[in-house]
Structure formats: C-alpha cells, structure tokens
Design an enzyme around this catalytic site. Structure first.
Site, short mmCIF file in Angstrom:
data_model
loop_
_atom_site.label_atom_id
_atom_site.label_comp_id
_atom_site.label_asym_id
_atom_site.label_seq_id
_atom_site.Cartn_x
_atom_site.Cartn_y
_atom_site.Cartn_z
N CYS A 16 11.86 0.88 88.89
CA CYS A 16 12.20 0.10 90.09
C CYS A 16 13.70 -0.15 90.16
CB CYS A 16 11.43 -1.22 90.13
SG CYS A 16 9.66 -1.00 90.27
N LYS B 164 5.63 -11.66 82.27
CA LYS B 164 6.52 -11.10 81.26
C LYS B 164 6.78 -12.07 80.11
CE LYS B 164 8.97 -8.36 84.78
NZ LYS B 164 8.28 -7.07 84.60
N HIS C 243 17.02 -4.59 90.07
CA HIS C 243 15.64 -4.20 90.34
C HIS C 243 15.47 -4.15 91.85
CE1 HIS C 243 11.25 -4.67 90.58
NE2 HIS C 243 11.17 -4.35 89.32
N ASP D 223 18.12 -13.37 89.38
CA ASP D 223 16.83 -12.82 88.98
C ASP D 223 16.80 -12.88 87.45
OD1 ASP D 223 14.59 -11.38 88.34
OD2 ASP D 223 15.28 -9.49 89.22
N GLN E 187 13.95 -10.79 83.37
CA GLN E 187 14.10 -10.13 82.08
C GLN E 187 14.83 -11.00 81.06
OE1 GLN E 187 12.80 -7.19 81.26
NE2 GLN E 187 11.96 -6.79 83.28
#
Length: 427
Positions: free
Chosen positions: A371, A231, A126, A205, A208
C-alpha cells in the site's frame, strides 16, 4: 515509561495460541506483523467474554446489559487515553480503522481548504495517508505537495527547506510517524514546529509506531494522531483518532447518524460534543473491550522493553540480510531511528514468487507494494518483500528468515535443484 527491562520472549510466545501452528514440516515463523499482529489469549478471551456475558448496544439501552456494555466501551476509551498519554478520554475517537480516521481528518480539515492552500505529505506514505488528501485537494482546489526521501530512506529535510515545502500557504501537514515499508521513524516534533509556525495543522499516521514504540500524543507535537488496533495485538475492526480537544470541538461531523447528534429536526440538526460527534451509529464495542485488554497486555510487558526488543531484532536482521548476495535492503541499514520492519528485494526474483516459496518453509512475509506504490516507484521497484517481527519474534526466527531468503534466491536463479537448501535452519 521507565527504563526498558528485558522480558522472556518464550513466555510471551506462549500467550499467543497461533504461534504453535506448523506449516507442513516447519514451525510457523510469522514475520508479517506490520500487516497485522497476532493476538494473545487474554485479548481473545476479553472479546469472547463480552459477547457471551455483556453484549448490548451502548448509550441507547438503560437495562443491565446496556449499562455493562456502555461501561465497558467508555472504560476502554479511558484505557486507551492512558496508553497513549491523552489529556482526557474525550480526545479519543473510536472508528473502524486508521484509514477511516485519516479520511475523517482529510474530510473535516478539507472544509477549511480552498485554491491557493497547500497540503504536505511525503512520498513514503501508506495509501491511507495519501489518497484521502488527493481527494480533498481535487475537491477543494488545494495543492498537494510532498517530502522526498534521501538515499538512506529518510525524509529529505534539506531539500524540503531549499524548496520551501512548508510555507505560508501550508494548511495541513500529514506524515507517518514510522514508515510501513522503510521502517524509518520520522522527526515529527521538528516538523510539527515548522507546521505550527505557519499556522498549519499537524496530522500523524502512527499505525506503525504505537504498537512498537512508547508514544505520548500530548508530547508528540501533533494535533491529530491516527492508529489501528489490529497491529497492537488488539482486534480488527477498530481504529483510534486522538485529537487536541479544542481542535476536535471545532471540526464538523464526518458521518451522520445515531449518537453523533444532539437534537434532530426535519430541517436541521445539532451535534454532540467530541468524541461522540465522530462516532455515528453503533461503535466497535467488543473491539474496544479487546483493545483495552491489548493495552493492558502491552503495558504489562512495557513499551520501552518492546521497543528495545524491536531494535535488537532490527540490528540482528539487518546484519543477517546484508550478507545475502543479490539482496537490496530498502531504508536505513542501521537500527537507528527505525522500527524492526525491513523491506528488501532479491535480484532476479519476483517478490510474489519468493514469498510463496518462503511460505512453503513456514516463513510468512509480505510481498507487494505494501500500500505504498509511489514509494516503490521512487525506489525504482515494482514491489518488494517485507519482514516485520514484533514482541513475540525471536532471533532464531530471524535466522529462519535469512535461510528462507537464500533458499528462494537459489531456487529461482537456478543455483539449486528442487529440495536443496542451505540447511542452516533448525526446525
């Protein structure tokens, strides 16, 4: 987490007021949860109750409301620490979003970098885990390098090994735990071992992954992990950075201001211990309250059960979409080491056009580069469509997705007249 236990998806859906929305004559089919998830009533109520009955700033005020607000905020920190398996609450830093958390990592670790040093990322990142590292490399003279991907959409580990991607010059490795485009779940433990073997810091990261998978940060192998609240059925305006406490204690401040200080004088200042060192100004108080409620909600269902539901949806969606002529699935085509996020392109149809007409049928997906423009360029695409379900998504909604994709394809390729359609969806 113990073995996954199936849950009643329809009962879960009843907890989310927005899912009763209709789009014209169609029920809403919300398949944009990788962008932001919807919120259950308990999270909405937690935020509203805080503002209605406990609102005050934290730490600064010693009156009744100030104490209640501080207790709620720090209690939320403790709740998130338990949710992600942190060793202690002080390892949990509250920020405005995951992008700020990743910028904090790049800025503070950048203080250690110079010419000849290398930072390793991947082509699937991302922009929030790409641009901060570009900036720090430009500022320090360090070199940015990256993993390529295989045709299947997984990190090309063999190519990386041949090229010596991680080597004695590597100081930071920063990767997504799960791709927001491909759905690929990356082997962070393996790569973290390689990074640590050369003395590099491993940044992850997990935006997700934390919402969909059981994630134990203490066992992941990473040194710093970023994720976002909105999220994982939580509020917008809050992101979390987890870090090994000894590393956080070594890092310099990121932003200056109130509450991140120990002593301030006109010619110099000293700084608070983690996590407050990284929380300048008024923190996301009500958002932390809401995020704690979100953690309670997700744990009430069970993260293993949510992950199993995601795998089932991915398997069902991949099977359905693979039968659509002219459709190209990006990333792994089997529901193994992947989340339920599925991106795809339709031959001859621009994603924005497809997204718009699918929306007219109540099916909400995302169209664009998500993104992740370099990844799309690597795949030979300008943009794509992305469908992402979550704990509240049903197989019937996947059927609606496939029907809407076929409708969009036929509409824009001249195979049908306005108003026609396959009619497979029952609304």
């Amino acid at each position: 987490m113990s073995e996954a236990t199936a849950y009643d998806v329809e009962a879960v859906r009843a907890d989310f007021p927005i899912l009763s929305t209709r789009v014209g004559d169609h029920p809403l089919v919300y398949l944009d949860s990788a962008n932001t998830s919807q919120k259950p009533q308990v999270v909405i109520d937690a935020v509203a109750d805080h503002y209605a009955h406990h609102n005050a700033n934290v730490a600064r005020a010693m009156h009744k409301l100030g104490l209640e607000s501080t207790q709620a905020y720090e209690g939320g920190r403790e709740r998130i620490a338990r949710f992600i398996g942190a060793n202690r609450p002080e390892e949990v830093v509250a920020l405005s979003n995951a992008s700020e958390a990743l910028n904090l990592c790049a800025h503070t670790l950048g203080s250690r970098l110079g010419p000849g040093d290398e930072v390793v990322i991947s082509v699937m990142e991302h922009h929030s885990n790409l641009v901060p590292w570009q900036l720090v490399c430009q500022r320090t003279g360090a070199t940015l390098r990256w993993y390529d991907i295989t045709e299947e959409g997984r990190l090309d580990l063999e190519k990386a090994a041949r090229e010596g991607l991680i080597n004695e010059h590597t100081k930071v490795v920063s990767l997504a735990l799960a791709s927001n485009v491909l759905g690929t779940v990356n082997p962070i433990g393996l790569i973290a071992e390689q990074a640590h073997a050369v003395g590099a810091v491993m940044v992850v990261d997990a935006s997700q992954a934390v919402p969909q998978l059981p994630v134990d940060v203490s066992a992941l192998g990473a040194d710093l992990v970023a994720f976002t609240g909105h999220k994982m059925v939580g509020p917008t305006g809050i992101g979390i950075l987890w870090g090994r406490y000894d590393l956080l204690a070594e890092l310099p401040p990121f932003l200056g201001g109130g509450e991140m200080i120990e002593i301030v004088r006109m010619d110099h200042s000293t700084y608070a211990e983690p996590p407050h060192r990284f929380e300048a100004g008024t923190p996301p108080i009500a958002q932390m309250v809401g995020l704690a409620a979100a953690a309670d909600y997700l744990d009430g269902i069970g993260m293993a059960a949510i992950a199993a539901h995601e795998r089932d949806l991915a398997d069902y969606a991949l099977e359905g979409l693979s039968g659509v002529a002219g459709l190209r699935i990006l990333g792994p085509e089997e529901a193994v080491d992947r989340t339920g996020t599925i991106s795809f392109s339709i031959e001859g149809v621009h994603p924005h056009d497809a997204m718009s007409i699918m929306d007219s049928r109540g099916v909400a997906v995302r169209g664009g580069h998500h993104c992740a423009r370099p990844l799309h360029e690597r795949l030979g695409l300008q943009s794509s469509l992305r469908a992402s379900g979550y704990l509240y998504t049903t197989r019937g909604e996947i059927d609606a997705l496939v029907d809407a994709v076929e409708y969009a394809r036929d509409f824009f390729t001249g195979r049908m007249s306005v108003g026609a359609g396959s009619g497979r969806r029952q609304s």
